[in-house]
Design a protein around this motif. Structure first.
Motif, PDB file in Angstrom:
ATOM      1  N   LEU A  29      42.647 108.311  12.676  1.00 28.05           N
ATOM      2  CA  LEU A  29      41.837 108.585  11.784  1.00 28.05           C
ATOM      3  C   LEU A  29      41.102 110.055  11.679  1.00 28.05           C
ATOM      4  CD1 LEU A  29      40.287 107.632   8.947  1.00 28.05           C
ATOM      5  CD2 LEU A  29      38.676 106.055  10.583  1.00 28.05           C
ATOM      6  N   LEU A  85      37.574 103.993   3.560  1.00 29.92           N
ATOM      7  CA  LEU A  85      38.797 103.893   4.267  1.00 29.92           C
ATOM      8  C   LEU A  85      39.453 102.694   3.176  1.00 29.92           C
ATOM      9  CD1 LEU A  85      38.153 103.320   8.149  1.00 29.92           C
ATOM     10  CD2 LEU A  85      38.731 105.227   6.869  1.00 29.92           C
ATOM     11  N   VAL A 145      39.849  98.446   3.053  1.00 29.72           N
ATOM     12  CA  VAL A 145      38.809  97.332   2.776  1.00 29.72           C
ATOM     13  C   VAL A 145      38.094  97.889   1.485  1.00 29.72           C
ATOM     14  CG1 VAL A 145      36.326  96.929   3.642  1.00 29.72           C
ATOM     15  CG2 VAL A 145      38.397  97.721   5.372  1.00 29.72           C
ATOM     16  N   TYR A 181      37.312  96.612  15.682  1.00 30.27           N
ATOM     17  CA  TYR A 181      36.629  97.516  14.877  1.00 30.27           C
ATOM     18  C   TYR A 181      35.869  98.625  15.699  1.00 30.27           C
ATOM     19  CZ  TYR A 181      36.889  93.849  11.439  1.00 30.27           C
ATOM     20  OH  TYR A 181      37.460  92.648  10.469  1.00 30.27           O
ATOM     21  N   GLY A 182      35.176  99.599  15.088  1.00 29.38           N
ATOM     22  CA  GLY A 182      34.225 100.246  15.706  1.00 29.38           C
ATOM     23  C   GLY A 182      32.934  99.339  15.694  1.00 29.38           C
ATOM     24  N   GLU A 184      34.807 102.636  19.791  1.00 30.68           N
ATOM     25  CA  GLU A 184      35.786 101.910  19.117  1.00 30.68           C
ATOM     26  C   GLU A 184      36.422 100.862  19.867  1.00 30.68           C
ATOM     27  OE1 GLU A 184      36.638 102.881  16.097  1.00 30.68           O
ATOM     28  OE2 GLU A 184      38.506 102.107  15.947  1.00 30.68           O
ATOM     29  N   LYS A 185      36.688  99.993  19.184  1.00 32.87           N
ATOM     30  CA  LYS A 185      37.350  98.476  19.578  1.00 32.87           C
ATOM     31  C   LYS A 185      37.044  98.101  20.934  1.00 32.87           C
ATOM     32  CE  LYS A 185      40.937  99.197  16.057  1.00 32.87           C
ATOM     33  NZ  LYS A 185      41.144 100.648  15.391  1.00 32.87           N
ATOM     34  N   VAL A 244      31.804  98.556  12.148  1.00 32.98           N
ATOM     35  CA  VAL A 244      32.015  99.637  11.158  1.00 32.98           C
ATOM     36  C   VAL A 244      33.092  99.260  10.222  1.00 32.98           C
ATOM     37  CG1 VAL A 244      32.888 102.058  10.921  1.00 32.98           C
ATOM     38  CG2 VAL A 244      31.702 101.441  13.023  1.00 32.98           C
ATOM     39  N   VAL A 245      32.402  99.236   8.798  1.00 30.00           N
ATOM     40  CA  VAL A 245      33.133  98.744   7.617  1.00 30.00           C
ATOM     41  C   VAL A 245      34.367  99.764   7.247  1.00 30.00           C
ATOM     42  CG1 VAL A 245      32.905  98.133   5.211  1.00 30.00           C
ATOM     43  CG2 VAL A 245      31.447  97.179   6.969  1.00 30.00           C
ATOM     44  N   GLY A 246      34.012 101.036   7.439  1.00 36.21           N
ATOM     45  CA  GLY A 246      35.011 102.099   6.819  1.00 36.21           C
ATOM     46  C   GLY A 246      34.496 102.769   5.572  1.00 36.21           C
ATOM     47  N   TYR A 298      31.393 106.039   5.382  1.00 36.56           N
ATOM     48  CA  TYR A 298      30.631 107.148   6.233  1.00 36.56           C
ATOM     49  C   TYR A 298      30.291 107.939   5.334  1.00 36.56           C
ATOM     50  CZ  TYR A 298      34.337 105.286   9.577  1.00 36.56           C
ATOM     51  OH  TYR A 298      34.952 104.397  10.377  1.00 36.56           O
ATOM     52  N   GLN A 314      40.062 109.505  17.356  1.00 34.69           N
ATOM     53  CA  GLN A 314      39.354 108.596  16.561  1.00 34.69           C
ATOM     54  C   GLN A 314      38.013 109.273  15.909  1.00 34.69           C
ATOM     55  OE1 GLN A 314      40.127 105.778  16.051  1.00 34.69           O
ATOM     56  NE2 GLN A 314      41.680 105.211  17.629  1.00 34.69           N
ATOM     57  N   THR A 330      35.551 107.491  15.163  1.00 38.69           N
ATOM     58  CA  THR A 330      34.337 106.919  16.007  1.00 38.69           C
ATOM     59  C   THR A 330      34.062 107.672  17.306  1.00 38.69           C
ATOM     60  OG1 THR A 330      35.197 104.985  15.532  1.00 38.69           O
ATOM     61  CG2 THR A 330      33.663 104.961  17.389  1.00 38.69           C
TER      62      THR A 330
HETATM   63  C1  G1P Z   1      39.432 101.794  11.532  1.00 39.89           C
HETATM   64  C2  G1P Z   1      38.027 102.648  12.252  1.00 39.89           C
HETATM   65  C3  G1P Z   1      37.323 101.420  12.928  1.00 39.89           C
HETATM   66  C4  G1P Z   1      36.477 100.688  11.632  1.00 39.89           C
HETATM   67  C5  G1P Z   1      38.011  99.921  11.027  1.00 39.89           C
HETATM   68  C6  G1P Z   1      37.359  99.314   9.617  1.00 39.89           C
HETATM   69  O1  G1P Z   1      39.946 101.115  12.477  1.00 39.89           O
HETATM   70  O2  G1P Z   1      38.587 103.368  13.349  1.00 39.89           O
HETATM   71  O3  G1P Z   1      36.177 102.036  13.555  1.00 39.89           O
HETATM   72  O4  G1P Z   1      35.827  99.415  12.134  1.00 39.89           O
HETATM   73  O5  G1P Z   1      38.527 101.067  10.436  1.00 39.89           O
HETATM   74  O6  G1P Z   1      38.316  98.719   8.927  1.00 39.89           O
HETATM   75  P1  G1P Z   1      41.623 100.611  11.881  1.00 39.89           P
HETATM   76  O7  G1P Z   1      41.511  99.595  11.164  1.00 39.89           O
HETATM   77  O8  G1P Z   1      41.970 101.744  11.180  1.00 39.89           O
HETATM   78  O9  G1P Z   1      42.435 100.549  13.174  1.00 39.89           O
END
Ligand code: G1P
Length: 291
Positions: free
Chosen positions: A109, A129, A132, A171-172, A193-194, A206-208, A210, A232, A234
């Motif tokens: 990302l 993102l 979502v 998630y973040g 991150e995760k 973190v919803v996605g 920013y 990342q 994040t």
């Molecule tokens: C990404 C971000 C993460 C965030 C998430 C939300 O992760 O890296 O921080 O919480 O989206 O959907 P991914 O879902 O792409 O692994």
């Protein structure tokens, strides 16, 4: 003023196979329009004027969707199907531009956002993102509130929501001294991150969505590979947060994770029930099923 939004859409959508084998996951329909349209409209409702798609060779149908289709328009016009013509030509207001840039390699990302560096230039920007969907019934949506907060505080804004403790590793997760009330922001102490379950600094994920300053691009250039061996976003935000205040914004609306099949079904139910033309009939249909 924040007028640009980056939408990373290059991901191959393995969580949505087999549907995403030959169509982009962002083009899977939620009721009567592709999921990506809801995300773009959320950005437009918050005052965004330029949508920057960070995309992949297999995703041309996303760009086509937001472009004019002269042949279809001519056909609808000659058949006097003016309602449909209006519908397909007014997907976005005319002052919105949609541009795209390729992400040549799937490096994560953070790398996807960095691919839009030359397009954003010196301007602060939003990132949304597309997996979502954020549903917010209020007149000013969550993204608009984040933009206003950024303009007032000059601190990057990271949208968060509470998740059950056993899901933090998806998630973040932000580290905050106290959980902000919905619709408000608080300076965060860190972001990771995760994290493994049991090690997370909070349950605020973190919803996605920013709002980031242009200087995040220089940080992304220096960001080493992190979780999943990917660059990342994040991790770049964590670097930014060491240099200046970054705020976690707690959302008021509701999220639907259309990257997962059950989240997608939930979105179809919610958006279907509220659809201006189909909602009543859809509700009757669900009642008839008697489940
Ligand atoms: C990404 C971000 C993460 C965030 C998430 C939300 O992760 O890296 O921080 O919480 O989206 O959907 P991914 O879902 O792409 O692994």
């Amino acid at each position: 003023m924040i007028k640009k939004a980056i939408l990373p859409v290059a991901g191959l959508g393995t969580r949505f196979l087999p549907a995403s084998k030959s169509i982009p996951k962002e083009m899977v329909t939620v009721v009567d329009r592709p999921a990506i349209e809801y995300v773009v409209k959320e950005a437009v409702a918050a005052g965004i004027e330029q949508i920057i798609l960070v995309t992949h060779a297999s995703k041309a149908s996303i760009e086509n969707y937001f472009d004019r289709n002269f042949e279809l328009e001519t056909t609808l016009e000659s058949k006097k199907k003016f309602d449909l013509l209006k519908e397909i030509t007014e997907i976005l207001p005319s002052h919105i531009s949609v541009v795209s840039v390729r992400q040549p390699q799937p490096l994560g990302l953070g790398h996807a956002v960095l691919c839009a560096k030359d397009i954003v230039g010196d301007d602060a920007f939003a990132v949304l993102l597309p997996d979502v969907l954020v549903k917010d019934a209020s007149e000013e949506n969550d993204l608009a509130r984040m933009i206003h907060r950024f303009e007032a505080s000059n601190a990057a804004q990271i949208m968060v929501e509470a998740v059950p403790d056993h899901l933090v590793d998806q998630y973040g997760i932000v580290d905050v001294e106290a959980s902000p009330v919905e619709g408000e922001s608080i300076v965060m102490q860190g972001i990771v991150e995760k994290p493994a379950v049991g090690t997370a600094p909070s349950n605020l994920s973190v919803v996605g969505r920013y709002i980031l300053p242009a200087k995040i691009m220089q940080l992304l250039e220096k960001t080493p590979r992190g979780a999943g061996n990917e660059i990342q976003l994040t991790d770049a935000i964590a670097m930014l947060q060491h240099a200046e205040a970054v705020e976690a914004y707690r959302m008021k609306g509701q999220t639907f994770d259309c990257g997962s099949k059950i989240g997608y079904l939930k979105a179809v139910l919610h958006y279907g029930l509220e659809h201006p033309k189909l909602g009543v009939a859809f509700k009757d249909l669900i009642k008839e099923l008697n489940i």
